[in-house]
Design a protein around this motif. Sequence first.
Motif, short mmCIF file in Angstrom:
data_model
loop_
_atom_site.label_atom_id
_atom_site.label_comp_id
_atom_site.label_asym_id
_atom_site.label_seq_id
_atom_site.Cartn_x
_atom_site.Cartn_y
_atom_site.Cartn_z
N UNK A 74 -7.27 25.73 13.66
CA UNK A 74 -5.94 24.73 13.76
C UNK A 74 -6.08 23.29 13.09
N UNK A 75 -6.42 23.41 11.64
CA UNK A 75 -6.54 22.33 10.92
C UNK A 75 -5.06 21.63 10.94
N UNK A 76 -5.07 20.29 11.10
CA UNK A 76 -3.68 19.83 11.33
C UNK A 76 -3.07 19.53 10.00
N UNK A 77 -3.89 18.76 8.94
CA UNK A 77 -3.40 18.37 7.88
C UNK A 77 -4.45 18.56 6.79
N UNK A 78 -4.12 18.70 5.56
CA UNK A 78 -4.92 18.59 4.37
C UNK A 78 -4.38 17.84 3.36
N UNK A 79 -5.27 17.04 2.56
CA UNK A 79 -4.93 16.15 1.54
C UNK A 79 -5.47 16.66 0.24
N UNK A 80 -4.69 17.04 -0.86
CA UNK A 80 -5.42 17.38 -2.26
C UNK A 80 -4.83 16.55 -3.30
#
Length: 453
Positions: A309-315
Amino acid sequence: MWLKLIVLGLLGHHHVKAASPDQVHLAFVSSDTSQMGVIWNTYVDARQSVKYGTDQGNLNMNSADQQTPWVYNGTTRYSHRAILNGLEPETTYYYQIEDRKFSFKTMPKNPSSYKVCIFGDLGYWHGNSTESIIRKGLNGEYDWILHLGDISYDLHTNNGQNGDDFLNQLEPIISRVPYMVIAGNHEDDGANFTNYQKRFLVPDNGFQDNQFYSFDLGPVHWVGVSTENYGFYYAYGQEPVFTQYNWLKNDLDKANKNRANVPWIFSFQHRPFYCSNVNSDECQSFENRLVRTGWLDMPGLEPLFLQYGMDMGFWGHEHSYERFYPVADRKYWNGSDAYHNPKAPVYVLTGSAGCHSPDAEFTDQPWPWSAARNNDYGYSIVTVNPTSMHLVQISIDENENTVDDFIITKDAGHVNSEELRRQNPGLKFPPLQCHPKDYRCSAKYLKIVNSEL
Ligand SMILES: [Fe+2]
């Protein structure tokens, strides 16, 4: 004696002030906000310490350094690390290393809300956002910095002088607010990321020095993973990929069971899972598959993000800004309520802080789960509290105007999961946008699909 002075003079500024601490910066070293890490550099062997306290005239606490000499391309540098303990919340501390004086303010204990300045791909010679980032930081417009890799272009250029210059350039702000990092492809210095490993300090819970790690800060569990373990597997072997994968699985499992205390899980990494830029290798084919879904016997990262359930990812990596709708293995949810209790992770690519190649080119046809794109230079400011995440994208080209602004909200207890996605099936790529007898349309989509899959 005279000969020595002449030689020192010829070697230039750094060697004249060889014992003077430079590149001084702060970092979170754990989930405990009563601790703060300090890291700095000297060019000679010099045992030093950080004196600190709340009274500028009486620095009554002391933390001795841990000194590590390291050599890159014949140049020896000394990395100094110290941890300041016993810090009171919301308090200004003054600190001094030799004759150099700095200060910072601690965060509240278990802060309910804070602001993070997030960006990737910022160089020394073309640091388009650098002045703005420093000014806004000194102005108190964010609490800490997260740099998503590709740091200074490159840390190791000119025998590491470029990395020294970059960190000295940022020192006015990163000596005041924590500077957290993750490695990008430009951090490969041909020496197993030595320049990256030795110049930065991060929580020591991920093994392999600082290639991956996690920490809790208020409502967010932050987890940084190396996409470069994948990108350089042919040089450094597959072992780091497996080590990181096993660590990540365990880390996310624990974080997912701790949602009552820490409701959000945010990830950060250099290379994206998805992007709509013209360089198709990075956005659509090999690199994307390698990191997102795995390659050979190496497992990819997206399945773990979906499982826990990862909420957000920044790349970073692409030199542009792109915001995505919730997406799970190319299924997506783009309704008007997409960002309320999202059904899948929401990703933001923010790699436009300042690189060597302006005007990153976008494809004519973005992924259908792409919600906004912008190729101005700029960076993101993220404000988070237990039930919302607000991101503002600042454009340097447009005089610091906001070029994107969005909010994710979630109710207490909401976690995206496979079960939730089964109950609320999203759209599947490719969407059926052609009439069955419209062969020209079908051919166009087939062409896209074939090139993407
Ligand atoms: Fe990159």
